[in-house]
Design a protein around this motif. Structure first.
Motif, PDB file in Angstrom:
ATOM      1  N   VAL A   1      -8.713   0.657 -14.378  1.00  0.00           N
ATOM      2  CA  VAL A   1      -9.791   0.975 -13.431  1.00  0.00           C
ATOM      3  C   VAL A   1     -10.483  -0.289 -12.919  1.00  0.00           C
ATOM      4  CG1 VAL A   1     -12.017   2.129 -13.172  1.00  0.00           C
ATOM      5  CG2 VAL A   1     -10.126   3.311 -14.288  1.00  0.00           C
ATOM      6  N   PRO A   2     -10.957  -1.209 -13.779  1.00  0.00           N
ATOM      7  CA  PRO A   2     -11.561  -2.440 -13.235  1.00  0.00           C
ATOM      8  C   PRO A   2     -10.588  -3.262 -12.405  1.00  0.00           C
ATOM      9  CG  PRO A   2     -12.102  -2.174 -15.552  1.00  0.00           C
ATOM     10  CD  PRO A   2     -11.038  -1.181 -15.251  1.00  0.00           C
ATOM     11  N   THR A   3      -9.317  -3.298 -12.823  1.00  0.00           N
ATOM     12  CA  THR A   3      -8.327  -4.057 -12.054  1.00  0.00           C
ATOM     13  C   THR A   3      -8.122  -3.434 -10.677  1.00  0.00           C
ATOM     14  OG1 THR A   3      -7.191  -4.666 -14.098  1.00  0.00           O
ATOM     15  CG2 THR A   3      -5.970  -4.945 -12.055  1.00  0.00           C
ATOM     16  N   GLY A   4      -8.023  -2.115 -10.628  1.00  0.00           N
ATOM     17  CA  GLY A   4      -7.857  -1.438  -9.348  1.00  0.00           C
ATOM     18  C   GLY A   4      -9.036  -1.644  -8.429  1.00  0.00           C
ATOM     19  N   ILE A   5     -10.249  -1.590  -8.991  1.00  0.00           N
ATOM     20  CA  ILE A   5     -11.446  -1.821  -8.174  1.00  0.00           C
ATOM     21  C   ILE A   5     -11.476  -3.251  -7.653  1.00  0.00           C
ATOM     22  CG2 ILE A   5     -13.966  -1.919  -8.230  1.00  0.00           C
ATOM     23  CD1 ILE A   5     -13.912   0.340 -10.268  1.00  0.00           C
ATOM     24  N   ALA A   6     -11.185  -4.212  -8.527  1.00  0.00           N
ATOM     25  CA  ALA A   6     -11.214  -5.623  -8.122  1.00  0.00           C
ATOM     26  C   ALA A   6     -10.192  -5.909  -7.025  1.00  0.00           C
ATOM     27  CB  ALA A   6     -10.954  -6.518  -9.330  1.00  0.00           C
ATOM     28  N   LEU A   7      -8.992  -5.374  -7.160  1.00  0.00           N
ATOM     29  CA  LEU A   7      -7.970  -5.594  -6.147  1.00  0.00           C
ATOM     30  C   LEU A   7      -8.328  -4.914  -4.827  1.00  0.00           C
ATOM     31  CD1 LEU A   7      -4.721  -5.159  -8.294  1.00  0.00           C
ATOM     32  CD2 LEU A   7      -5.719  -7.292  -7.453  1.00  0.00           C
ATOM     33  N   ALA A   8      -8.931  -3.735  -4.919  1.00  0.00           N
ATOM     34  CA  ALA A   8      -9.317  -3.024  -3.700  1.00  0.00           C
ATOM     35  C   ALA A   8     -10.462  -3.732  -2.985  1.00  0.00           C
ATOM     36  CB  ALA A   8      -9.719  -1.588  -4.035  1.00  0.00           C
ATOM     37  N   VAL A   9     -11.398  -4.271  -3.745  1.00  0.00           N
ATOM     38  CA  VAL A   9     -12.555  -4.950  -3.140  1.00  0.00           C
ATOM     39  C   VAL A   9     -12.114  -6.224  -2.422  1.00  0.00           C
ATOM     40  CG1 VAL A   9     -14.667  -6.211  -3.678  1.00  0.00           C
ATOM     41  CG2 VAL A   9     -14.265  -3.967  -4.687  1.00  0.00           C
ATOM     42  N   THR A  10     -11.209  -6.978  -3.040  1.00  0.00           N
ATOM     43  CA  THR A  10     -10.749  -8.214  -2.400  1.00  0.00           C
ATOM     44  C   THR A  10      -9.828  -7.941  -1.228  1.00  0.00           C
ATOM     45  OG1 THR A  10      -8.901  -8.374  -3.958  1.00  0.00           O
ATOM     46  CG2 THR A  10     -10.954  -9.492  -4.558  1.00  0.00           C
ATOM     47  N   GLY A  11      -9.165  -6.784  -1.231  1.00  0.00           N
ATOM     48  CA  GLY A  11      -8.279  -6.430  -0.144  1.00  0.00           C
ATOM     49  C   GLY A  11      -6.959  -7.169  -0.152  1.00  0.00           C
ATOM     50  N   ARG A  12      -6.619  -7.807  -1.257  1.00  0.00           N
ATOM     51  CA  ARG A  12      -5.383  -8.590  -1.316  1.00  0.00           C
ATOM     52  C   ARG A  12      -4.430  -8.112  -2.408  1.00  0.00           C
ATOM     53  NH1 ARG A  12      -7.973 -14.735  -1.030  1.00  0.00           N
ATOM     54  NH2 ARG A  12      -9.076 -14.471   0.972  1.00  0.00           N
ATOM     55  N   GLY A  13      -4.660  -6.925  -2.908  1.00  0.00           N
ATOM     56  CA  GLY A  13      -3.886  -6.525  -4.082  1.00  0.00           C
ATOM     57  C   GLY A  13      -2.840  -5.471  -3.865  1.00  0.00           C
ATOM     58  N   SER A  14      -2.559  -5.094  -2.624  1.00  0.00           N
ATOM     59  CA  SER A  14      -1.605  -4.003  -2.406  1.00  0.00           C
ATOM     60  C   SER A  14      -0.221  -4.348  -2.949  1.00  0.00           C
ATOM     61  CB  SER A  14      -1.521  -3.668  -0.920  1.00  0.00           C
ATOM     62  OG  SER A  14      -1.146  -4.808  -0.165  1.00  0.00           O
ATOM     63  N   GLY A  15       0.237  -5.564  -2.694  1.00  0.00           N
ATOM     64  CA  GLY A  15       1.551  -5.963  -3.194  1.00  0.00           C
ATOM     65  C   GLY A  15       1.599  -5.989  -4.708  1.00  0.00           C
ATOM     66  N   ILE A  16       0.526  -6.469  -5.335  1.00  0.00           N
ATOM     67  CA  ILE A  16       0.477  -6.527  -6.804  1.00  0.00           C
ATOM     68  C   ILE A  16       0.519  -5.121  -7.392  1.00  0.00           C
ATOM     69  CG2 ILE A  16      -0.921  -7.236  -8.785  1.00  0.00           C
ATOM     70  CD1 ILE A  16      -2.033  -9.488  -7.074  1.00  0.00           C
ATOM     71  N   VAL A  17      -0.232  -4.207  -6.788  1.00  0.00           N
ATOM     72  CA  VAL A  17      -0.270  -2.833  -7.292  1.00  0.00           C
ATOM     73  C   VAL A  17       1.102  -2.191  -7.198  1.00  0.00           C
ATOM     74  CG1 VAL A  17      -1.201  -0.532  -6.879  1.00  0.00           C
ATOM     75  CG2 VAL A  17      -2.708  -2.515  -6.786  1.00  0.00           C
ATOM     76  N   VAL A  18       1.776  -2.378  -6.077  1.00  0.00           N
ATOM     77  CA  VAL A  18       3.102  -1.790  -5.907  1.00  0.00           C
ATOM     78  C   VAL A  18       4.084  -2.349  -6.931  1.00  0.00           C
ATOM     79  CG1 VAL A  18       5.080  -1.625  -4.348  1.00  0.00           C
ATOM     80  CG2 VAL A  18       2.775  -1.280  -3.463  1.00  0.00           C
ATOM     81  N   VAL A  19       4.059  -3.667  -7.125  1.00  0.00           N
ATOM     82  CA  VAL A  19       4.988  -4.298  -8.080  1.00  0.00           C
ATOM     83  C   VAL A  19       4.707  -3.820  -9.499  1.00  0.00           C
ATOM     84  CG1 VAL A  19       5.670  -6.479  -9.132  1.00  0.00           C
ATOM     85  CG2 VAL A  19       5.403  -6.318  -6.650  1.00  0.00           C
ATOM     86  N   LEU A  20       3.430  -3.830  -9.902  1.00  0.00           N
ATOM     87  CA  LEU A  20       3.086  -3.397 -11.258  1.00  0.00           C
ATOM     88  C   LEU A  20       3.463  -1.944 -11.493  1.00  0.00           C
ATOM     89  CD1 LEU A  20      -0.403  -5.089 -11.833  1.00  0.00           C
ATOM     90  CD2 LEU A  20       1.777  -5.703 -12.871  1.00  0.00           C
ATOM     91  N   SER A  21       3.196  -1.091 -10.518  1.00  0.00           N
ATOM     92  CA  SER A  21       3.504   0.326 -10.664  1.00  0.00           C
ATOM     93  C   SER A  21       5.005   0.551 -10.786  1.00  0.00           C
ATOM     94  CB  SER A  21       2.948   1.118  -9.480  1.00  0.00           C
ATOM     95  OG  SER A  21       1.551   1.029  -9.440  1.00  0.00           O
ATOM     96  N   ASN A  22       5.783  -0.109  -9.921  1.00  0.00           N
ATOM     97  CA  ASN A  22       7.231   0.089  -9.940  1.00  0.00           C
ATOM     98  C   ASN A  22       7.860  -0.463 -11.218  1.00  0.00           C
ATOM     99  OD1 ASN A  22       7.155   1.314  -7.446  1.00  0.00           O
ATOM    100  ND2 ASN A  22       7.626  -0.558  -6.317  1.00  0.00           N
ATOM    101  N   VAL A  23       7.412  -1.641 -11.634  1.00  0.00           N
ATOM    102  CA  VAL A  23       7.984  -2.242 -12.848  1.00  0.00           C
ATOM    103  C   VAL A  23       7.622  -1.404 -14.070  1.00  0.00           C
ATOM    104  CG1 VAL A  23       7.877  -4.233 -14.389  1.00  0.00           C
ATOM    105  CG2 VAL A  23       8.064  -4.568 -11.917  1.00  0.00           C
ATOM    106  N   SER A  24       6.373  -0.954 -14.169  1.00  0.00           N
ATOM    107  CA  SER A  24       5.940  -0.180 -15.330  1.00  0.00           C
ATOM    108  C   SER A  24       6.653   1.156 -15.405  1.00  0.00           C
ATOM    109  CB  SER A  24       4.424   0.036 -15.267  1.00  0.00           C
ATOM    110  OG  SER A  24       3.739  -1.199 -15.279  1.00  0.00           O
ATOM    111  N   ARG A  25       6.878   1.791 -14.253  1.00  0.00           N
ATOM    112  CA  ARG A  25       7.562   3.081 -14.247  1.00  0.00           C
ATOM    113  C   ARG A  25       9.054   2.932 -14.498  1.00  0.00           C
ATOM    114  NH1 ARG A  25       4.451   5.541  -8.909  1.00  0.00           N
ATOM    115  NH2 ARG A  25       2.472   6.007  -9.961  1.00  0.00           N
ATOM    116  N   ALA A  26       9.595   1.766 -14.176  1.00  0.00           N
ATOM    117  CA  ALA A  26      11.035   1.570 -14.364  1.00  0.00           C
ATOM    118  C   ALA A  26      11.395   1.332 -15.820  1.00  0.00           C
ATOM    119  CB  ALA A  26      11.515   0.396 -13.514  1.00  0.00           C
ATOM    120  N   VAL A  27      10.444   0.913 -16.635  1.00  0.00           N
ATOM    121  CA  VAL A  27      10.708   0.627 -18.048  1.00  0.00           C
ATOM    122  C   VAL A  27      10.430   1.884 -18.874  1.00  0.00           C
ATOM    123  CG1 VAL A  27      10.100  -0.794 -20.030  1.00  0.00           C
ATOM    124  CG2 VAL A  27      10.097  -1.792 -17.733  1.00  0.00           C
ATOM    125  N   PRO A  28      11.429   2.503 -19.471  1.00  0.00           N
ATOM    126  CA  PRO A  28      11.193   3.710 -20.272  1.00  0.00           C
ATOM    127  C   PRO A  28      10.336   3.412 -21.502  1.00  0.00           C
ATOM    128  CG  PRO A  28      13.533   3.405 -19.779  1.00  0.00           C
ATOM    129  CD  PRO A  28      12.838   2.126 -19.429  1.00  0.00           C
TER     130      PRO A  28
END
Length: 243
Positions: free
Chosen positions: A46-73
């Motif tokens: 939650v704090p990471t998501g808020i911080a990335l959203a406030v800065t407006g520069r975190g869309s790529g990071i969020v996509v990468v983290l989400s895809n990598v985390s979901r790809a690892v069983p």
């Protein structure tokens, strides 16, 4: 006697609930593992998501983290933990489930805060609110429905997946299924699976109600209710008007 009948007998035996290592004890372990994992994911995501959203520069990071985390069983993480200092047991399962719970919470938090209207932010700042006050009093209430959706998704996934703890020497309701496989007791396997499914559904319902309760604005009951026409109500015509 088929497996479902045996499962019914297993679940209706009071000794299976109250004995040491019984259903109630395993249920407590299952809930503890799931709760700690979801809370750890909340503190991180939650704090990471808020911080990335406030800065407006975190869309790529969020996509990468989400895809990598979901790809690892989760089971692959547990296997890696087994040969690391983390080892086996409930601790390894809790860490793996926390990693598993981060992507939906992080993504929904980021999207929820990013979708807040910029005019609303500017109006709040024009009223003299500081940045933290804007986040807490304006953006968070507006983003809360999406944030709660991410939390609900993560919590249900964690509750359903926490049964893997039994494979690495941990507790939880998965032990019932694991013991059933070891003893070729299909009734016990089905009983354990039913308990896990019911717990996941109960988690879903509870968090839907919690989301409904904490979301600001006009309240509407979260579950659809069909209204029956009374016997005295006028019947609608083809044009949609009463006769």
């Amino acid at each position: 006697m088929n497996g479902f009948s045996e499962a019914f007998l297993y679940l209706n035996d009071p000794l299976n609930w109250t004995r040491r290592g019984g259903i109630l004890e395993l249920l407590g372990e299952h809930l503890a593992i799931s709760a700690v994992a979801v809370l750890a994911a909340l503190v991180l995501a939650v704090p990471t998501g808020i911080a990335l959203a406030v800065t407006g520069r975190g869309s790529g990071i969020v996509v990468v983290l989400s895809n990598v985390s979901r790809a690892v069983p989760t089971l692959a993480l547990l296997t890696l933990f087994a040969v690391s200092p983390i080892g086996f047991g409930n601790r390894a399962t809790t860490i793996a489930l926390a990693v598993f719970a981060v992507p939906p919470i992080l993504t929904n938090t980021f999207v929820g805060f990013r979708e807040v209207d910029a005019d609303v932010r500017e109006a709040a700042r024009g009223m003299g609110l500081r940045r933290r006050q804007v986040i807490a009093r304006v953006e968070l209430p507006l983003a809360l429905p999406l944030v709660m959706t991410g939390i609900r998704t993560a919590a249900v996934q964690v509750v359903a997946t926490a049964s893997l703890a039994a494979l690495v020497g941990g507790g939880g309701l998965g032990r019932i299924v694991n013991l059933g496989f070891g003893q070729q007791d299909y009734g016990q396997i089905i009983a354990g699976a039913l308990l896990i499914a019911v717990l996941a559904l109960a988690t879903e319902v509870l968090l839907v109600l919690l989301s409904w309760a904490v979301t600001p604005g006009q309240k509407r009951f979260p579950f659809p209710v069909r209204r029956r026409l009374s016997a005295t109500a006028p019947e609608p015509t083809a044009a949609g008007m009463p006769l």
